[in-house]
Design a protein around this motif. Structure first.
Motif, PDB file in Angstrom:
ATOM      1  N   LEU A 163      -9.503 -63.147-104.362  1.00  0.00           N
ATOM      2  CA  LEU A 163     -10.626 -62.281-104.745  1.00  0.00           C
ATOM      3  C   LEU A 163     -10.133 -60.890-105.118  1.00  0.00           C
ATOM      4  O   LEU A 163     -10.570 -60.304-106.119  1.00  0.00           O
ATOM      5  N   ARG A 164      -9.225 -60.358-104.309  1.00  0.00           N
ATOM      6  CA  ARG A 164      -8.714 -59.011-104.592  1.00  0.00           C
ATOM      7  C   ARG A 164      -7.981 -58.982-105.930  1.00  0.00           C
ATOM      8  O   ARG A 164      -8.161 -58.060-106.739  1.00  0.00           O
ATOM      9  N   TYR A 165      -7.171 -59.992-106.174  1.00  0.00           N
ATOM     10  CA  TYR A 165      -6.413 -60.040-107.424  1.00  0.00           C
ATOM     11  C   TYR A 165      -7.340 -60.241-108.621  1.00  0.00           C
ATOM     12  O   TYR A 165      -7.208 -59.556-109.649  1.00  0.00           O
ATOM     13  N   ASN A 166      -8.278 -61.158-108.510  1.00  0.00           N
ATOM     14  CA  ASN A 166      -9.182 -61.436-109.622  1.00  0.00           C
ATOM     15  C   ASN A 166     -10.038 -60.227-109.967  1.00  0.00           C
ATOM     16  O   ASN A 166     -10.297 -59.949-111.149  1.00  0.00           O
ATOM     17  N   ARG A 167     -10.479 -59.509-108.960  1.00  0.00           N
ATOM     18  CA  ARG A 167     -11.260 -58.291-109.226  1.00  0.00           C
ATOM     19  C   ARG A 167     -10.398 -57.233-109.897  1.00  0.00           C
ATOM     20  O   ARG A 167     -10.875 -56.491-110.764  1.00  0.00           O
ATOM     21  N   MET A 168      -9.133 -57.147-109.505  1.00  0.00           N
ATOM     22  CA  MET A 168      -8.227 -56.216-110.179  1.00  0.00           C
ATOM     23  C   MET A 168      -8.076 -56.591-111.649  1.00  0.00           C
ATOM     24  O   MET A 168      -8.115 -55.724-112.538  1.00  0.00           O
ATOM     25  N   ILE A 169      -7.914 -57.879-111.932  1.00  0.00           N
ATOM     26  CA  ILE A 169      -7.767 -58.340-113.316  1.00  0.00           C
ATOM     27  C   ILE A 169      -9.002 -57.975-114.137  1.00  0.00           C
ATOM     28  O   ILE A 169      -8.896 -57.477-115.269  1.00  0.00           O
ATOM     29  N   ALA A 170     -10.192 -58.194-113.577  1.00  0.00           N
ATOM     30  CA  ALA A 170     -11.422 -57.844-114.294  1.00  0.00           C
ATOM     31  C   ALA A 170     -11.484 -56.352-114.555  1.00  0.00           C
ATOM     32  O   ALA A 170     -11.876 -55.910-115.648  1.00  0.00           O
ATOM     33  N   ASP A 171     -11.100 -55.560-113.576  1.00  0.00           N
ATOM     34  CA  ASP A 171     -11.138 -54.107-113.733  1.00  0.00           C
ATOM     35  C   ASP A 171     -10.170 -53.633-114.807  1.00  0.00           C
ATOM     36  O   ASP A 171     -10.501 -52.749-115.609  1.00  0.00           O
ATOM     37  N   PRO A 190     -19.697 -67.254-106.771  1.00  0.00           N
ATOM     38  CA  PRO A 190     -20.722 -66.360-106.213  1.00  0.00           C
ATOM     39  C   PRO A 190     -20.224 -64.941-105.949  1.00  0.00           C
ATOM     40  O   PRO A 190     -20.976 -63.975-106.123  1.00  0.00           O
ATOM     41  N   GLN A 191     -18.956 -64.805-105.564  1.00  0.00           N
ATOM     42  CA  GLN A 191     -18.406 -63.472-105.286  1.00  0.00           C
ATOM     43  C   GLN A 191     -17.905 -62.764-106.540  1.00  0.00           C
ATOM     44  O   GLN A 191     -17.712 -61.541-106.521  1.00  0.00           O
ATOM     45  N   PHE A 196     -17.206 -60.530-113.847  1.00  0.00           N
ATOM     46  CA  PHE A 196     -16.713 -61.145-115.081  1.00  0.00           C
ATOM     47  C   PHE A 196     -17.847 -61.308-116.084  1.00  0.00           C
ATOM     48  O   PHE A 196     -19.003 -61.477-115.719  1.00  0.00           O
ATOM     49  N   ASP A 197     -17.496 -61.280-117.371  1.00  0.00           N
ATOM     50  CA  ASP A 197     -18.489 -61.269-118.449  1.00  0.00           C
ATOM     51  C   ASP A 197     -18.822 -62.663-118.980  1.00  0.00           C
ATOM     52  O   ASP A 197     -19.823 -62.844-119.666  1.00  0.00           O
ATOM     53  N   PHE A 198     -17.984 -63.633-118.699  1.00  0.00           N
ATOM     54  CA  PHE A 198     -18.216 -65.024-119.093  1.00  0.00           C
ATOM     55  C   PHE A 198     -17.290 -65.889-118.243  1.00  0.00           C
ATOM     56  O   PHE A 198     -16.501 -65.378-117.436  1.00  0.00           O
ATOM     57  N   ALA A 199     -17.394 -67.199-118.405  1.00  0.00           N
ATOM     58  CA  ALA A 199     -16.524 -68.132-117.692  1.00  0.00           C
ATOM     59  C   ALA A 199     -15.846 -69.052-118.693  1.00  0.00           C
ATOM     60  O   ALA A 199     -16.382 -69.339-119.762  1.00  0.00           O
ATOM     61  N   VAL A 200     -14.652 -69.507-118.328  1.00  0.00           N
ATOM     62  CA  VAL A 200     -13.934 -70.541-119.075  1.00  0.00           C
ATOM     63  C   VAL A 200     -13.626 -71.653-118.084  1.00  0.00           C
ATOM     64  O   VAL A 200     -13.065 -71.394-117.011  1.00  0.00           O
ATOM     65  N   ASN A 201     -14.020 -72.870-118.425  1.00  0.00           N
ATOM     66  CA  ASN A 201     -13.865 -73.973-117.481  1.00  0.00           C
ATOM     67  C   ASN A 201     -13.234 -75.191-118.133  1.00  0.00           C
ATOM     68  O   ASN A 201     -13.540 -75.531-119.267  1.00  0.00           O
ATOM     69  N   GLU A 202     -12.376 -75.853-117.367  1.00  0.00           N
ATOM     70  CA  GLU A 202     -11.793 -77.122-117.766  1.00  0.00           C
ATOM     71  C   GLU A 202     -12.297 -78.238-116.851  1.00  0.00           C
ATOM     72  O   GLU A 202     -12.190 -78.142-115.633  1.00  0.00           O
ATOM     73  N   GLU A 203     -12.867 -79.255-117.460  1.00  0.00           N
ATOM     74  CA  GLU A 203     -13.149 -80.541-116.826  1.00  0.00           C
ATOM     75  C   GLU A 203     -14.172 -80.498-115.687  1.00  0.00           C
ATOM     76  O   GLU A 203     -14.105 -81.298-114.763  1.00  0.00           O
ATOM     77  N   CYS A 204     -15.146 -79.617-115.777  1.00  0.00           N
ATOM     78  CA  CYS A 204     -16.173 -79.630-114.732  1.00  0.00           C
ATOM     79  C   CYS A 204     -16.996 -80.914-114.773  1.00  0.00           C
ATOM     80  O   CYS A 204     -17.488 -81.376-113.735  1.00  0.00           O
ATOM     81  N   ALA A 205     -17.145 -81.524-115.956  1.00  0.00           N
ATOM     82  CA  ALA A 205     -17.907 -82.770-116.040  1.00  0.00           C
ATOM     83  C   ALA A 205     -17.152 -83.920-115.387  1.00  0.00           C
ATOM     84  O   ALA A 205     -17.731 -84.714-114.640  1.00  0.00           O
ATOM     85  N   GLN A 206     -15.846 -84.001-115.652  1.00  0.00           N
ATOM     86  CA  GLN A 206     -15.056 -85.089-115.087  1.00  0.00           C
ATOM     87  C   GLN A 206     -15.110 -85.081-113.557  1.00  0.00           C
ATOM     88  O   GLN A 206     -15.125 -86.131-112.914  1.00  0.00           O
ATOM     89  N   PRO A 215     -24.553 -69.906-111.956  1.00  0.00           N
ATOM     90  CA  PRO A 215     -24.730 -68.458-111.803  1.00  0.00           C
ATOM     91  C   PRO A 215     -24.387 -67.662-113.058  1.00  0.00           C
ATOM     92  O   PRO A 215     -25.019 -66.636-113.332  1.00  0.00           O
ATOM     93  N   PHE A 216     -23.415 -68.124-113.831  1.00  0.00           N
ATOM     94  CA  PHE A 216     -23.094 -67.424-115.081  1.00  0.00           C
ATOM     95  C   PHE A 216     -24.230 -67.575-116.087  1.00  0.00           C
ATOM     96  O   PHE A 216     -24.636 -66.596-116.730  1.00  0.00           O
ATOM     97  N   ILE A 217     -24.740 -68.780-116.235  1.00  0.00           N
ATOM     98  CA  ILE A 217     -25.832 -69.012-117.181  1.00  0.00           C
ATOM     99  C   ILE A 217     -27.076 -68.235-116.752  1.00  0.00           C
ATOM    100  O   ILE A 217     -27.749 -67.607-117.578  1.00  0.00           O
ATOM    101  N   THR A 218     -27.390 -68.255-115.463  1.00  0.00           N
ATOM    102  CA  THR A 218     -28.549 -67.513-114.951  1.00  0.00           C
ATOM    103  C   THR A 218     -28.415 -66.027-115.233  1.00  0.00           C
ATOM    104  O   THR A 218     -29.409 -65.343-115.515  1.00  0.00           O
ATOM    105  N   ALA A 219     -27.188 -65.523-115.193  1.00  0.00           N
ATOM    106  CA  ALA A 219     -26.934 -64.101-115.465  1.00  0.00           C
ATOM    107  C   ALA A 219     -26.863 -63.802-116.957  1.00  0.00           C
ATOM    108  O   ALA A 219     -26.595 -62.661-117.355  1.00  0.00           O
ATOM    109  N   GLY A 220     -27.100 -64.816-117.808  1.00  0.00           N
ATOM    110  CA  GLY A 220     -27.061 -64.607-119.254  1.00  0.00           C
ATOM    111  C   GLY A 220     -25.656 -64.514-119.818  1.00  0.00           C
ATOM    112  O   GLY A 220     -25.441 -63.911-120.869  1.00  0.00           O
ATOM    113  N   LYS A 221     -24.678 -65.148-119.145  1.00  0.00           N
ATOM    114  CA  LYS A 221     -23.276 -65.071-119.542  1.00  0.00           C
ATOM    115  C   LYS A 221     -22.789 -66.453-119.990  1.00  0.00           C
ATOM    116  O   LYS A 221     -23.078 -67.459-119.347  1.00  0.00           O
TER     117      LYS A 221
END
Length: 260
Positions: A163-171, A190-191, A196-206, A215-221
């Motif tokens: 979490l700390r690293y990912n927040r640093m990357i976003a900043d 959730p955290q 972040f402004d959008f998401a990139v996902n691999e294989e969530c359907a599989q 949560p990203f879609i609900t936030a309009g992202k």
């Protein structure tokens, strides 16, 4: 009168400083992609600009400012792919990483996990990489491998470290006026969704995980999503219902795509 004027000027200066943003405002408002945008994801070699979609996600090192400008002239937004979770022996800045932050191989040729706890070491390296993306004219960053804590990295990484690293990357991205996507890391959405402004996902359907991206879609992202093994008929109906930007790609991420 001069004292009053000087006081007024000082107060205005303080007010201006108080209202300053850490973003690079010279680039204008940050791009915020909305759900449902079609996209192309090509990491294999220099970009082929022939796919008629509004968003391209391409390798930041292998493509030039001229490549980005060409896509912009065609009306596209362009995302800069950068690996932030693993060292790659084929990058021009490979020697900037000390041996102490290099962990176990991650399964991809020439790559090793990074010790993301070492923020003081990794931050300046990632700053230079993000400067490259900004200077080439990219609109956003796709930082790859943001979930080392869930893998056998060779380091005792925790969810809190991630979490700390990912927040640093976003900043770091936002300070340069760039939008930034959360790559995978579904358990921490959730955290992190507000960072972040959008998401990139691999294989969530599989793996029957696409609902975790709501949560990203609900936030309009936007959620930019790919499957490699699943046929489009198996995941596109759910993708359309969830408003994901989905397509099938081959694992090498060349030009070929089969969108929903």
């Amino acid at each position: 009168m001069r004292k009053a004027a000087a006081l007024t000027a000082a107060l205005l200066t303080l007010a201006a400083l108080a209202g300053c943003s850490t973003d690079d405002d010279s680039r204008g408002p940050r791009w915020r992609p909305r759900p449902g945008l079609a996209w192309q994801w090509q990491l294999d070699g220099r970009v082929d600009p022939s796919v008629d979609v509004p968003v391209y996600d391409i390798d930041g090192f292998e493509n030039s400012a001229a490549d980005v400008a060409r896509l912009h002239r065609d009306g596209r937004k362009v995302i800069c792919y950068v690996n932030v979770g693993a060292w790659e022996d084929f990058r021009p800045d490979q020697d900037a990483f000390p041996d102490s932050v290099l962990g176990r191989p991650n399964g991809w040729k020439g790559e090793r996990w990074l010790d993301i706890r070492r923020l003081s070491v990794l931050r300046p390296i990632m700053e230079r990489r993000f400067d490259m993306c900004r200077d080439k004219g990219f609109d956003a960053i796709e930082p790859d491998l943001l979930e080392g804590y869930g893998n056998d990295t060779g380091f005792p990484l925790t969810a809190r470290d991630q979490l700390r690293y990912n927040r640093m990357i976003a900043d770091l991205a936002h300070r340069r006026g760039l939008s930034v996507g959360l790559k995978n890391d579904l358990p921490q959405i959730p955290q992190l969704v507000h960072h972040f402004d959008f998401a990139v996902n691999e294989e969530c359907a599989q793996f029957d995980e696409c609902g975790e991206l709501k949560p990203f879609i609900t936030a309009g992202k936007a959620v930019f999503h790919v499957e490699y093994a699943e046929p489009t008929a198996a995941f596109c109906p759910d993708s359309r219902r969830l408003k994901l930007s989905s397509m099938r790609k081959k694992l090498e991420l060349g030009v070929w795509r089969a969108p929903c």
